[in-house]
Enzyme design. Structure first.
Site, PDB file in Angstrom:
ATOM      1  N   MET A  37      45.480  41.710  38.937  1.00 21.45           N
ATOM      2  CA  MET A  37      45.833  40.405  38.349  1.00 21.45           C
ATOM      3  C   MET A  37      45.214  39.288  39.172  1.00 21.45           C
ATOM      4  O   MET A  37      45.260  39.319  40.404  1.00 21.45           O
ATOM      5  CB  MET A  37      47.351  40.227  38.357  1.00 21.45           C
ATOM      6  N   HIS A  66      43.562  48.642  35.281  1.00 26.11           N
ATOM      7  CA  HIS A  66      43.913  47.692  34.223  1.00 26.11           C
ATOM      8  C   HIS A  66      43.577  46.300  34.736  1.00 26.11           C
ATOM      9  O   HIS A  66      44.313  45.733  35.540  1.00 26.11           O
ATOM     10  CB  HIS A  66      45.414  47.846  33.911  1.00 26.11           C
TER      11      HIS A  66
END
Ligand code: DX5
Ligand code: ZN
Length: 219
Positions: A37, A66
């Protein structure tokens, strides 16, 4: 043979004892999920390349990265070099997803395309037979420990239908709020690769938690 897999998300692990927590699930799963992130695409900042690269030295688990970052193409090669096996980017963050899928393949990795709950599901369907994984977010990306969004079930079913119609063997993955209360319903909607953070690493015995989650489907 089970037709599904779990991918424990390290976001919910104790970052001071990452290898201890990974070892706790290593015999129970084949995948590890890494939530990257950037504080731009999502509110939160987690971890990045050096963490993945370091863990790569100590485990053969399949690394499912991810990327919750803007401009994922800028970093795809770096995440491949760090040891990712699957590189998943958000469809919202790429102007040319097909080109990025091709680029990820050129590094010898599998490619995944993720979709935010606010994005119409049609945006991801064209990639059903172009990549190895479609990730339907079942919470708003950015934080662990949120509740599963029930409206995701129709979206999962739509992706399942697209995969089946194209004959694609790509994973239908889900991420967010997957626990013993939700996993079976989500499986029944068509998901097969379950990212799960707090339902594994917030438990006393993460390995046992994985077995119990699997049993929710197979029992
Ligand atoms: C959220 C992350 C998830 C998160 C899931 O943005 O993509 O992978 O770790 O956490 P749980 O399973 O606790 O909802
Ligand atoms: Zn994730």
């Amino acid at each position: 043979m089970a037709d599904f897999e779990l991918a424990p998300s390290l976001l919910a692990a104790d970052f001071g004892y990452l290898m201890r927590d990974i070892d706790a699930v290593a015999n129970s799963v084949k995948y590890l999920h890494f939530d990257v992130m950037d504080g731009h695409y999502v509110e939160n900042i987690s971890f990045g390349l050096p963490v993945i690269k370091s863990i790569r030295k100590y485990t053969d688990l399949k690394f499912y990265t991810h990327l919750m970052i803007t401009n994922p193409g800028k970093y795809a090669k770096a995440f491949a070099d760090a040891g990712s096996d699957i590189i998943t980017f958000h469809v919202e963050c790429s102007d040319d997803p097909i080109a990025l899928i091709d680029e990820i393949h050129s590094y010898g990795c599998e490619a995944g395309v993720a979709i935010h709950p606010d994005t119409p599901i049609e945006k991801i369907l064209p990639f059903a037979d172009k990549c190895e994984l479609l990730l339907v977010m079942t919470v708003r990306p950015g934080f662990g420990g949120q509740d599963f969004m029930p409206e995701s079930l129709d979206r999962i079913a739509a992706v399942r239908k697209a995969l089946d119609e194209t004959g694609s063997t790509a994973w239908l993955s889900v991420d967010g709020g997957i626990n013993s209360d939700t996993i079976k319903t989500v499986y029944d909607a068509g998901a097969r690769l379950f990212v799960t953070g707090s339902a594994v690493f917030a438990k006393e015995e993460p390995g046992k938690a994985c077995s119990e989650l699997s049993a929710c489907i197979t029992a």
